[in-house]
Design an enzyme around this catalytic site. Sequence first.
Site, PDB file in Angstrom:
ATOM      1  N   CYS A   1       0.840  -1.214   0.000  1.00  0.00           N
ATOM      2  CA  CYS A   1       0.000   0.000   0.000  1.00  0.00           C
ATOM      3  C   CYS A   1       0.870   1.258   0.000  1.00  0.00           C
ATOM      4  O   CYS A   1       1.503   1.580   1.010  1.00  0.00           O
ATOM      5  CB  CYS A   1      -0.927  -0.045   1.210  1.00  0.00           C
TER       6      CYS A   1
ATOM      7  N   CYS B   1      -0.101   3.949   2.557  1.00  0.00           N
ATOM      8  CA  CYS B   1       0.286   3.538   3.925  1.00  0.00           C
ATOM      9  C   CYS B   1       1.740   3.920   4.181  1.00  0.00           C
ATOM     10  O   CYS B   1       2.093   4.439   5.250  1.00  0.00           O
ATOM     11  CB  CYS B   1       0.125   2.031   4.112  1.00  0.00           C
TER      12      CYS B   1
END
Lengths: 115, 214
Positions: free
Chosen positions: A33, A36
């Site tokens: 991700c 993230c």
Amino acid sequence: MTMIQSNSGTSLASIDAAARDRLQLLVFSATWCGPCKAMAPAIEDIAQVYADDLVVARIDIEASPELAQAFAVRGVPTLVTRRGDTVIDRHVGSLTRTRLAMMIDDALERGRVGQ
Amino acid sequence: MSGAPTSLAMATLRRALQVKDPVFVPDGTDDTTRLACWMLTAIQPWPEAVREVMDGLLAAHREAQADGAVWRRLRRAAVLLGDDTDVEVQAYGQVAEAAAWPLATGQAGLVEMMQAICQLRARQASTASGWTSEDEQAAHAILGRIADGDGMTRPAREEIPELFTQEDPVLEKRFSLNLTAANAAYGSFRAEVVAWLAGATRIYEYQNDDGDDR
């Protein structure tokens, strides 16, 4: 020094034990991700600034699918504030450090009002 | 190697950009503040709606403002910009939110500012390409339907562009052009920051060579 706990199990027992009555910020993320990773420095800073009031736990949704399911995580990052068993707030998607601090301030304020 | 400290914010930015630390940094050099101020001025001219907040942020960084109340006021003002209905003001607001923290502590300061400016540049490139919020909604509606499949099976990721073209070839073409423009603008600001860091490193090396010759 990182202030963030990693949780890869099926329960939050270790986080609950570390937090006791402090606020918890659960950060559901994944290794693939990008947002993230982009948010990671902001989360580290928040963990440091709020160290007295907050325990931050990073939860990899692939290592802990049971926890992701228990918190109905549909996308990453998902940020959950929680005290004890009570979820206070949640946000899906990345946040600036400013917005994350507001989320934490709000959750802390709600805790004070509830006391 | 100099004993001049590298701030956490600078170290985090260099790591994110995979830029090596300079071999030599002169004592007293405050690259972190210089780079933050350069980033804020790199997005001038500021729209009138954001000018006051941006001026306040620039002054706070230049003066290494130590009063926490000033930063909190700046953060509140930045959030109001971020909540604006105008998408460009919103994007400037996100830059302001990222910039509204003292740089001396914490690691997110520079990297978050850079990311917010990359997003702002991408937004501006998108607008310049003629892409509108109505186009964005229409494209997302089609992509959402395609991704949902027929209820039984979902298409593979690589099949999606072709299915989009079949459904609305004109919109897909404009979507692709917009995406290319936005991605290029996003990447170009990262490249500018890398160039800034490389320039700073060359200055240090020159100063270091100069010192060795004496």
